[in-house]
Design a protein around this motif. Structure first.
Motif, PDB file in Angstrom:
ATOM      1  N   GLU A  24       0.844  -1.193   0.000  1.00  0.00           N
ATOM      2  CA  GLU A  24       0.000   0.000   0.000  1.00  0.00           C
ATOM      3  C   GLU A  24       0.878   1.242   0.000  1.00  0.00           C
ATOM      4  OE1 GLU A  24      -3.275   0.399  -0.179  1.00  0.00           O
ATOM      5  OE2 GLU A  24      -3.577  -1.753  -0.420  1.00  0.00           O
ATOM      6  N   LEU A  25       0.400   2.262  -0.671  1.00  0.00           N
ATOM      7  CA  LEU A  25       1.140   3.521  -0.684  1.00  0.00           C
ATOM      8  C   LEU A  25       1.125   4.170   0.687  1.00  0.00           C
ATOM      9  CD1 LEU A  25      -0.031   5.226  -4.006  1.00  0.00           C
ATOM     10  CD2 LEU A  25       2.249   4.392  -3.480  1.00  0.00           C
ATOM     11  N   PRO A  26       2.221   4.843   1.078  1.00  0.00           N
ATOM     12  CA  PRO A  26       2.179   5.650   2.304  1.00  0.00           C
ATOM     13  C   PRO A  26       1.095   6.714   2.181  1.00  0.00           C
ATOM     14  CG  PRO A  26       4.428   5.420   1.483  1.00  0.00           C
ATOM     15  CD  PRO A  26       3.530   4.867   0.417  1.00  0.00           C
ATOM     16  N   ARG A  27       0.583   7.137   3.314  1.00  0.00           N
ATOM     17  CA  ARG A  27      -0.526   8.095   3.302  1.00  0.00           C
ATOM     18  C   ARG A  27      -0.124   9.386   2.596  1.00  0.00           C
ATOM     19  NH1 ARG A  27      -4.901   7.557   6.652  1.00  0.00           N
ATOM     20  NH2 ARG A  27      -4.994   9.809   6.952  1.00  0.00           N
ATOM     21  N   ALA A  54      -1.036  13.127  -1.365  1.00  0.00           N
ATOM     22  CA  ALA A  54      -0.356  14.286  -1.953  1.00  0.00           C
ATOM     23  C   ALA A  54       0.316  13.969  -3.277  1.00  0.00           C
ATOM     24  CB  ALA A  54       0.674  14.842  -0.961  1.00  0.00           C
ATOM     25  N   LEU A  55       1.167  12.934  -3.297  1.00  0.00           N
ATOM     26  CA  LEU A  55       1.974  12.682  -4.481  1.00  0.00           C
ATOM     27  C   LEU A  55       1.121  12.274  -5.689  1.00  0.00           C
ATOM     28  CD1 LEU A  55       4.765  12.544  -5.708  1.00  0.00           C
ATOM     29  CD2 LEU A  55       4.989  10.196  -4.844  1.00  0.00           C
ATOM     30  N   VAL A  56       0.175  11.354  -5.485  1.00  0.00           N
ATOM     31  CA  VAL A  56      -0.660  10.907  -6.603  1.00  0.00           C
ATOM     32  C   VAL A  56      -1.484  12.053  -7.185  1.00  0.00           C
ATOM     33  CG1 VAL A  56      -2.562   9.391  -7.277  1.00  0.00           C
ATOM     34  CG2 VAL A  56      -0.717   8.501  -5.847  1.00  0.00           C
ATOM     35  N   PRO A  57      -2.181  12.874  -6.361  1.00  0.00           N
ATOM     36  CA  PRO A  57      -2.913  14.004  -6.953  1.00  0.00           C
ATOM     37  C   PRO A  57      -2.005  15.007  -7.655  1.00  0.00           C
ATOM     38  CG  PRO A  57      -3.728  13.547  -4.740  1.00  0.00           C
ATOM     39  CD  PRO A  57      -2.500  12.722  -4.928  1.00  0.00           C
ATOM     40  N   ILE A  58      -0.816  15.253  -7.093  1.00  0.00           N
ATOM     41  CA  ILE A  58       0.095  16.206  -7.730  1.00  0.00           C
ATOM     42  C   ILE A  58       0.524  15.693  -9.102  1.00  0.00           C
ATOM     43  CG2 ILE A  58       2.427  17.182  -7.597  1.00  0.00           C
ATOM     44  CD1 ILE A  58       2.000  17.458  -4.569  1.00  0.00           C
ATOM     45  N   LEU A  59       0.858  14.412  -9.186  1.00  0.00           N
ATOM     46  CA  LEU A  59       1.231  13.835 -10.472  1.00  0.00           C
ATOM     47  C   LEU A  59       0.071  13.872 -11.457  1.00  0.00           C
ATOM     48  CD1 LEU A  59       3.324  10.728  -9.341  1.00  0.00           C
ATOM     49  CD2 LEU A  59       4.178  12.810 -10.441  1.00  0.00           C
ATOM     50  N   ALA A  60      -1.140  13.627 -10.961  1.00  0.00           N
ATOM     51  CA  ALA A  60      -2.316  13.663 -11.838  1.00  0.00           C
ATOM     52  C   ALA A  60      -2.544  15.056 -12.392  1.00  0.00           C
ATOM     53  CB  ALA A  60      -3.551  13.175 -11.080  1.00  0.00           C
ATOM     54  N   GLY A 109      -0.143   2.444  -9.526  1.00  0.00           N
ATOM     55  CA  GLY A 109       0.537   1.171  -9.724  1.00  0.00           C
ATOM     56  C   GLY A 109       2.052   1.297  -9.735  1.00  0.00           C
ATOM     57  N   PRO A 110       2.616   2.148 -10.601  1.00  0.00           N
ATOM     58  CA  PRO A 110       4.077   2.298 -10.602  1.00  0.00           C
ATOM     59  C   PRO A 110       4.633   2.786  -9.265  1.00  0.00           C
ATOM     60  CG  PRO A 110       3.146   3.182 -12.624  1.00  0.00           C
ATOM     61  CD  PRO A 110       1.999   2.862 -11.727  1.00  0.00           C
ATOM     62  N   LEU A 111       3.914   3.694  -8.612  1.00  0.00           N
ATOM     63  CA  LEU A 111       4.396   4.178  -7.321  1.00  0.00           C
ATOM     64  C   LEU A 111       4.403   3.055  -6.286  1.00  0.00           C
ATOM     65  CD1 LEU A 111       2.731   7.709  -7.039  1.00  0.00           C
ATOM     66  CD2 LEU A 111       5.163   7.207  -7.259  1.00  0.00           C
ATOM     67  N   SER A 112       3.364   2.216  -6.308  1.00  0.00           N
ATOM     68  CA  SER A 112       3.318   1.093  -5.364  1.00  0.00           C
ATOM     69  C   SER A 112       4.496   0.155  -5.586  1.00  0.00           C
ATOM     70  CB  SER A 112       2.000   0.326  -5.521  1.00  0.00           C
ATOM     71  OG  SER A 112       0.901   1.133  -5.181  1.00  0.00           O
ATOM     72  N   ARG A 113       4.794  -0.111  -6.859  1.00  0.00           N
ATOM     73  CA  ARG A 113       5.933  -0.997  -7.141  1.00  0.00           C
ATOM     74  C   ARG A 113       7.255  -0.352  -6.745  1.00  0.00           C
ATOM     75  NH1 ARG A 113       2.532  -2.061 -11.615  1.00  0.00           N
ATOM     76  NH2 ARG A 113       3.581  -0.482 -12.898  1.00  0.00           N
ATOM     77  N   ALA A 114       7.358   0.955  -6.937  1.00  0.00           N
ATOM     78  CA  ALA A 114       8.590   1.652  -6.566  1.00  0.00           C
ATOM     79  C   ALA A 114       8.803   1.614  -5.056  1.00  0.00           C
ATOM     80  CB  ALA A 114       8.541   3.099  -7.063  1.00  0.00           C
ATOM     81  N   PHE A 115       7.728   1.850  -4.302  1.00  0.00           N
ATOM     82  CA  PHE A 115       7.852   1.803  -2.847  1.00  0.00           C
ATOM     83  C   PHE A 115       8.117   0.377  -2.361  1.00  0.00           C
ATOM     84  CE2 PHE A 115       5.725   5.989  -2.923  1.00  0.00           C
ATOM     85  CZ  PHE A 115       6.530   6.659  -2.008  1.00  0.00           C
ATOM     86  N   ALA A 116       7.530  -0.605  -3.053  1.00  0.00           N
ATOM     87  CA  ALA A 116       7.776  -2.004  -2.678  1.00  0.00           C
ATOM     88  C   ALA A 116       9.242  -2.363  -2.919  1.00  0.00           C
ATOM     89  CB  ALA A 116       6.854  -2.922  -3.477  1.00  0.00           C
ATOM     90  N   ALA A 117       9.808  -1.922  -4.072  1.00  0.00           N
ATOM     91  CA  ALA A 117      11.207  -2.202  -4.360  1.00  0.00           C
ATOM     92  C   ALA A 117      12.112  -1.530  -3.343  1.00  0.00           C
ATOM     93  CB  ALA A 117      11.536  -1.735  -5.781  1.00  0.00           C
ATOM     94  N   ARG A 118      11.758  -0.328  -2.959  1.00  0.00           N
ATOM     95  CA  ARG A 118      12.570   0.387  -1.969  1.00  0.00           C
ATOM     96  C   ARG A 118      12.507  -0.312  -0.618  1.00  0.00           C
ATOM     97  NH1 ARG A 118      11.939   6.836  -0.366  1.00  0.00           N
ATOM     98  NH2 ARG A 118      13.675   6.891   1.095  1.00  0.00           N
ATOM     99  N   ARG A 119      11.320  -0.826  -0.283  1.00  0.00           N
ATOM    100  CA  ARG A 119      11.184  -1.544   0.988  1.00  0.00           C
ATOM    101  C   ARG A 119      12.035  -2.813   0.985  1.00  0.00           C
ATOM    102  NH1 ARG A 119       6.968  -2.018   4.666  1.00  0.00           N
ATOM    103  NH2 ARG A 119       6.684   0.210   4.271  1.00  0.00           N
ATOM    104  N   ARG A 120      12.011  -3.536  -0.137  1.00  0.00           N
ATOM    105  CA  ARG A 120      12.801  -4.776  -0.189  1.00  0.00           C
ATOM    106  C   ARG A 120      14.287  -4.491  -0.177  1.00  0.00           C
ATOM    107  NH1 ARG A 120       8.750  -6.116  -4.057  1.00  0.00           N
ATOM    108  NH2 ARG A 120      10.161  -5.449  -5.750  1.00  0.00           N
ATOM    109  N   ALA A 121      14.696  -3.356  -0.782  1.00  0.00           N
ATOM    110  CA  ALA A 121      16.123  -3.018  -0.802  1.00  0.00           C
ATOM    111  C   ALA A 121      16.651  -2.641   0.574  1.00  0.00           C
ATOM    112  CB  ALA A 121      16.380  -1.868  -1.792  1.00  0.00           C
TER     113      ALA A 121
END
Length: 368
Positions: free
Chosen positions: A7-10, A15-21, A354-366
């Motif tokens: 899940e994306l951080p709050r 903030a980030l998703v609406p700004i990108l949109a 979707g891409p943000l969730s995967r990016a945060f997941a990759a960062r968490r695993r790293a």
């Protein structure tokens, strides 16, 4: 076996998703402006300068934002209960009827009594117009989207009938009531500021903006600090769990829709008591539908709704200035830009999530 998506951080979700949109929608709008031979950077500068560059522009921007706050809050309450109320236009129209009836019937009352009474009447009429779709959803299984669409049309027809045959001016070619008495007028902000010794430009911005901010605070307290708010959020998040916990889904459906309709009805305070000083056709001007986008962009949170409302206020006011300075960029193109914001912020926000969730997941695993 694949891992569950993170899940994306709050802060990213809110903030980030609406700004990108919004950024992507303006990029797409810039390409449209470029295609007709205009400079998109210059067009953006004109829009921002017209909306935020002067005191007058800010006043108009906040005036428009007031309407979006009311309708955005109305949609947000329903969202929290798992309902999609798209009947804000009709509920606001009936709110106008409620406010007008009080302003016309009790115009001899002092302003300190008449304005709150008319505002309460607007909220009650809006809530009552939402009650029937709510009852049909809760007790008869009718879909709230279908019934609220139908009630938008019924409200429009009812308003025409009332203005033509019941409360309209018989000596006017336009379907509208007579002008309200002076005690029914919600004071303008520049008049209130002058009373305090401040000087600000004269604009349609009035005290209903303060009412909108108070509604935001009240809704935040209701949804996140009360048992009723917890029940509303539980029904919206998991109806089966709510039912297991003893929460009446039909009761919450009706209550949420009543609150939603009442908030939409308050739009009339800004429009017909703060600016027009009479009830007239189409005073809702599509604000009820834009409220859906406002609630989506604001993630149904009062703070987010305020920010999204200001954004649409900027587009409304700045768009008018842009259409005046750049005739090639018509009002229809401003509507197109607004539509792109709605498209990316609502229907297509998954392309960022979707891409943000995967990016945060990759960062968490790293790891750190």
């Amino acid at each position: 076996m694949s891992a569950a998506p993170l899940e994306l951080p709050r802060w990213a979700d809110y903030a980030l998703v609406p700004i990108l949109a919004v950024a992507t929608s303006f990029l797409a709008a810039g390409l449209v402006v470029l295609a007709i031979g205009e400079n998109p950077l210059e067009a953006t500068a004109i829009m921002l300068r017209g909306a935020l560059g002067t005191g007058e522009g800010i006043g108009f921007t906040l005036y428009y934002a007031t309407n979006f706050i009311f309708t955005g809050l109305a949609v947000a309450v329903a969202f929290h209960a798992g309902l999609f109320n798209i009947g804000g236009e009709g509920q606001a129209a009936l709110g106008g009827v409620g406010a007008a009836l009080v302003c016309l019937r009790f115009e001899s009352l002092p302003a300190w009594a008449l304005i709150p009474l008319a505002s309460l009447s607007a909220a009650c009429f809006g809530a009552l117009w939402a009650l029937i779709p709510a009852y049909l959803q809760a007790r008869r299984g009718s879909h709230i989207v279908i019934t609220t669409i139908m009630f938008n049309m019924l409200a429009s027809a009812l308003l025409v009938y009332l203005l033509v045959s019941v409360i309209g001016r018989p000596d006017s070619m336009s379907p509208e009531t007579r002008t309200f008495g002076p005690n029914a007028h919600v004071p303008f902000m520049h008049v209130m500021a002058a009373g305090l010794g401040w000087s600000i430009p004269a604009t349609p911005l009035n005290a209903s903006f303060l009412l909108a901010l108070a509604a935001c605070a009240a809704l935040w307290a209701l949804i996140w600090r009360t048992r009723l708010g917890f029940a509303i959020r539980t029904v919206g998040a998991n109806p089966s769990a709510a039912l297991y916990a003893g929460i009446s889904i039909s009761r919450i459906t009706v209550i949420a829709m009543l609150i939603s309709g009442g908030l939409a009805g308050l739009l009339a305070v800004n429009e017909i008591m703060g600016v027009q000083d009479r009830l007239l056709l189409e005073f809702t001007a599509g604000y009820g539908f834009i409220g859906i986008a406002v609630a989506l962009m604001g993630r149904s949170h009062p703070v987010g709704i305020i920010l999204a409302s200001v954004l649409f206020g900027v587009m409304y006011q700045g768009g008018a200035e842009l259409a005046f300075d750049k005739p090639a960029i018509t009002r229809d193109m401003i509507v197109t830009i607004s539509g792109l914001v709605i498209l990316f912020a609502g229907a297509l926000d998954g392309i960022f999530r979707g891409p943000l969730s995967r990016a945060f997941a990759a960062r968490r695993r790293a790891g750190p």
